[in-house]
Design an enzyme around this catalytic site. Structure first.
Site, mmCIF file in Angstrom:
data_model
loop_
_atom_site.group_PDB
_atom_site.id
_atom_site.type_symbol
_atom_site.label_atom_id
_atom_site.label_comp_id
_atom_site.label_asym_id
_atom_site.label_seq_id
_atom_site.Cartn_x
_atom_site.Cartn_y
_atom_site.Cartn_z
ATOM 1 N N CYS A 180 0.814 -1.228 0.000
ATOM 2 C CA CYS A 180 0.000 0.000 0.000
ATOM 3 C C CYS A 180 0.845 1.276 0.000
ATOM 4 O O CYS A 180 0.329 2.360 -0.261
ATOM 5 C CB CYS A 180 -0.951 -0.001 1.201
ATOM 6 S SG CYS A 180 -2.065 -1.407 1.184
ATOM 7 N N HIS A 235 -3.291 7.120 2.744
ATOM 8 C CA HIS A 235 -3.719 5.836 2.186
ATOM 9 C C HIS A 235 -5.104 5.514 2.758
ATOM 10 O O HIS A 235 -5.372 5.746 3.933
ATOM 11 C CB HIS A 235 -2.705 4.766 2.573
ATOM 12 C CG HIS A 235 -3.159 3.382 2.268
ATOM 13 N ND1 HIS A 235 -3.651 3.025 1.030
ATOM 14 C CD2 HIS A 235 -3.220 2.268 3.048
ATOM 15 C CE1 HIS A 235 -3.984 1.748 1.068
ATOM 16 N NE2 HIS A 235 -3.753 1.270 2.276
ATOM 17 N N ASN A 257 -10.113 0.017 -0.290
ATOM 18 C CA ASN A 257 -8.649 0.017 -0.261
ATOM 19 C C ASN A 257 -8.118 -0.610 -1.552
ATOM 20 O O ASN A 257 -8.159 -1.828 -1.711
ATOM 21 C CB ASN A 257 -8.163 -0.762 0.968
ATOM 22 C CG ASN A 257 -6.642 -0.828 1.051
ATOM 23 O OD1 ASN A 257 -5.933 -0.392 0.147
ATOM 24 N ND2 ASN A 257 -6.144 -1.380 2.144
HETATM 25 C C1 LIG Z 1 -9.933 -5.632 9.940
HETATM 26 C C2 LIG Z 1 -10.642 -4.573 10.757
HETATM 27 C C3 LIG Z 1 -11.660 -3.849 9.930
HETATM 28 C C4 LIG Z 1 -11.365 -5.285 11.902
HETATM 29 O O1 LIG Z 1 -11.999 -4.323 12.683
HETATM 30 P P1 LIG Z 1 -11.863 -4.337 14.256
HETATM 31 O O2 LIG Z 1 -12.699 -3.262 14.767
HETATM 32 O O3 LIG Z 1 -10.400 -4.324 14.594
HETATM 33 O O4 LIG Z 1 -12.522 -5.711 14.596
HETATM 34 P P2 LIG Z 1 -11.903 -6.900 15.440
HETATM 35 O O5 LIG Z 1 -10.888 -7.640 14.626
HETATM 36 O O6 LIG Z 1 -11.498 -6.387 16.777
HETATM 37 O O7 LIG Z 1 -13.195 -7.799 15.577
HETATM 38 C C5 LIG Z 1 -14.315 -7.393 16.353
HETATM 39 C C6 LIG Z 1 -15.433 -8.382 16.117
HETATM 40 O O8 LIG Z 1 -16.000 -8.134 14.809
HETATM 41 C C7 LIG Z 1 -16.015 -9.350 14.076
HETATM 42 N N1 LIG Z 1 -15.837 -9.045 12.657
HETATM 43 C C8 LIG Z 1 -14.685 -8.966 11.950
HETATM 44 N N2 LIG Z 1 -14.964 -8.674 10.673
HETATM 45 C C9 LIG Z 1 -16.295 -8.554 10.576
HETATM 46 C C10 LIG Z 1 -17.175 -8.249 9.527
HETATM 47 N N3 LIG Z 1 -16.737 -8.007 8.279
HETATM 48 N N4 LIG Z 1 -18.499 -8.192 9.776
HETATM 49 C C11 LIG Z 1 -18.972 -8.436 11.011
HETATM 50 N N5 LIG Z 1 -18.187 -8.720 12.064
HETATM 51 C C12 LIG Z 1 -16.870 -8.792 11.850
HETATM 52 C C13 LIG Z 1 -14.885 -10.165 14.641
HETATM 53 O O9 LIG Z 1 -15.080 -11.549 14.395
HETATM 54 C C14 LIG Z 1 -14.969 -9.827 16.114
HETATM 55 O O10 LIG Z 1 -16.004 -10.611 16.691
HETATM 56 P P3 LIG Z 1 -15.807 -11.204 18.180
HETATM 57 O O11 LIG Z 1 -15.658 -10.006 19.069
HETATM 58 O O12 LIG Z 1 -17.055 -11.969 18.370
HETATM 59 O O13 LIG Z 1 -14.564 -12.032 18.124
HETATM 60 C C15 LIG Z 1 -9.639 -3.562 11.356
HETATM 61 O O14 LIG Z 1 -8.860 -4.183 12.349
HETATM 62 C C16 LIG Z 1 -8.761 -2.945 10.330
HETATM 63 O O15 LIG Z 1 -9.190 -2.223 9.472
HETATM 64 N N6 LIG Z 1 -7.431 -3.179 10.437
HETATM 65 C C17 LIG Z 1 -6.474 -2.617 9.525
HETATM 66 C C18 LIG Z 1 -6.509 -3.396 8.261
HETATM 67 C C19 LIG Z 1 -5.768 -2.753 7.145
HETATM 68 O O16 LIG Z 1 -5.706 -1.570 7.053
HETATM 69 N N7 LIG Z 1 -5.220 -3.588 6.276
HETATM 70 C C20 LIG Z 1 -4.582 -3.177 5.103
HETATM 71 C C21 LIG Z 1 -3.216 -2.702 5.392
HETATM 72 S S1 LIG Z 1 -2.823 -1.359 4.432
#
Ligand SMILES: CC(C)(COP(=O)(O)OP(=O)(O)OC[C@H]1O[C@@H](n2cnc3c(N)ncnc32)[C@H](O)[C@@H]1OP(=O)(O)O)[C@@H](O)C(=O)NCCC(=O)NCCS
Length: 331
Positions: free
Chosen positions: A117, A257, A287
């Site tokens: 990215c 980004h 993204n």
């Molecule tokens: C991936 C991302 C969206 C997850 O969001 P989050 O708020 O951190 O969520 P968590 O991983 O803490 O999960 C919270 C809950 O939501 C759930 N969950 C995850 N994805 C989900 C979705 N698409 N829909 C519904 N629930 C979801 C998880 O299973 C978890 O459930 P639990 O509490 O029962 O275990 C977030 O961490 C993120 O954007 N990270 C950066 C990713 C990124 O930028 N990647 C590219 C690099 S450039």
């Protein structure tokens, strides 16, 4: 003698026609429009369907044609084509060479580079090195990805985020006080386990096993990536602002980004920059990896003025990250 700067003199972009909405995604994995909107900030993302075209060079050719229509240039004068992508058309030849051949940039030397990215800001810095050294005058920087080709549509931690799109900028030599002023680029390859796609490289060449184990898809530990993204982009931006004596008042635009709206908001909050100064289009494009920053410049082009101070910042797999200070080159 005047210092040579490398300025962006034109922007192009292209996103595929197909809109994958949160509603449609909710029929594929267990998720909802409400969850994705609240936790990620995306409403829909563009996906390249085989009916429209195939490969990142398809999007790149469209982006170059768009640039050509906005700011006509002679493709024969382009001396180098740098293509930042993690999803090239093939293992080889390079997508840069394929794109150049289809858009008439036949005098250029062409290569792909991969910094996930952060690809666009890395490529822009390389172009700046080529141009400000005086060796080359015109360099095409292309950046984009077809992340749908490496997304696991059974993994709800990744599939709502990733999308397809491509942007490009023409970088030219100038003696005016515009263009790339400074940059801070970093990487840390010590923890690849947090964000990776292990299949298809020289450690795990494609095999029945790698396919069965879904190793040709991107996998991430979202929470760790989230925290590293915020702290790394904030640190790079703060260092860059400090060493260029820039305060938030002197900055016209932050161009982050587009990975997660909460990451963008956290970066703006820590830098104490109001949202009006932050380019955000994640809600409609998602993204697109290396494509997000040029697609922001593409969309905001007619609101930019010569001399505007832009801070571009990105974070991605590697980890790679950084920030670039750019003075906009034209009205
Ligand atoms: C991936 C991302 C969206 C997850 O969001 P989050 O708020 O951190 O969520 P968590 O991983 O803490 O999960 C919270 C809950 O939501 C759930 N969950 C995850 N994805 C989900 C979705 N698409 N829909 C519904 N629930 C979801 C998880 O299973 C978890 O459930 P639990 O509490 O029962 O275990 C977030 O961490 C993120 O954007 N990270 C950066 C990713 C990124 O930028 N990647 C590219 C690099 S450039």
């Amino acid at each position: 003698m005047c210092k040579i700067h490398a300025a962006i003199t034109g922007v192009g972009g292209y996103v595929p026609n197909y809109r994958l909405t949160n509603e449609e995604l909710s029929t594929i994995v267990e998720t909802s429009d409400e969850w994705i909107t609240k936790r990620i900030g995306i409403k829909e993302r563009r996906i390249l369907k085989p009916e429209e075209g195939r490969g990142i060079s398809y999007l790149a050719v469209k982006a170059i044609e768009d640039l050509q229509s906005r700011r006509p240039f002679n493709p024969l004068e382009v001396e180098a084509v740098i293509f930042a992508t993690t999803t090239p058309d093939y293992g080889l030849p390079s997508s840069a060479a394929l794109t150049a051949a289809q858009t008439g940039m036949t005098n250029a030397f062409c290569f792909d580079m991969e910094a996930a990215c952060s690809g666009f800001i890395y490529a822009l810095d390389i172009a700046d090195g080529f141009v400000s050294s005086g060796k080359y005058k015109k360099v095409m920087v292309i950046a984009g990805d077809i992340l749908s080709s490496v997304t696991d549509y059974e993994d709800r931690n990744t599939c709502p985020i990733f999308a397809d799109g491509c942007g490009c900028v023409l970088v030219e030599a100038t003696t005016e006080e515009v263009g790339l002023m400074d940059s801070i680029l970093r990487s840390d390859g010590s923890t690849p386990e947090h964000l990776h796609m292990y299949g298809g490289g020289s450690v795990y060449p494609a095999s029945h096993e790698t396919v069965e184990q879904r190793m040709h898809y991107i996998w991430q530990d979202g929470r760790i990536v989230f925290k590293r993204a915020v702290s790394s982009m904030v640190d790079a931006c703060e260092e860059l602002l400090k060493r260029n004596n820039l305060s938030k008042e002197n900055v016209d635009w932050i161009v982050p980004h587009q990975a997660n709206l909460r990451i963008i908001d956290a970066v703006a909050y820590h830098l104490n920059v109001p949202r009006e100064k932050v380019m955000i289009n994640i809600e409609k494009y998602g993204n697109t990896s290396a494509g997000t920053i040029p697609l922001c410049l593409w969309e905001w082009e007619n609101r930019l003025h010569k001399g505007d101070n832009l801070i571009l910042t990105a974070f991605g797999a590697g980890f790679t990250w950084g920030a670039v200070y750019l003075k906009w080159g034209y009205n």
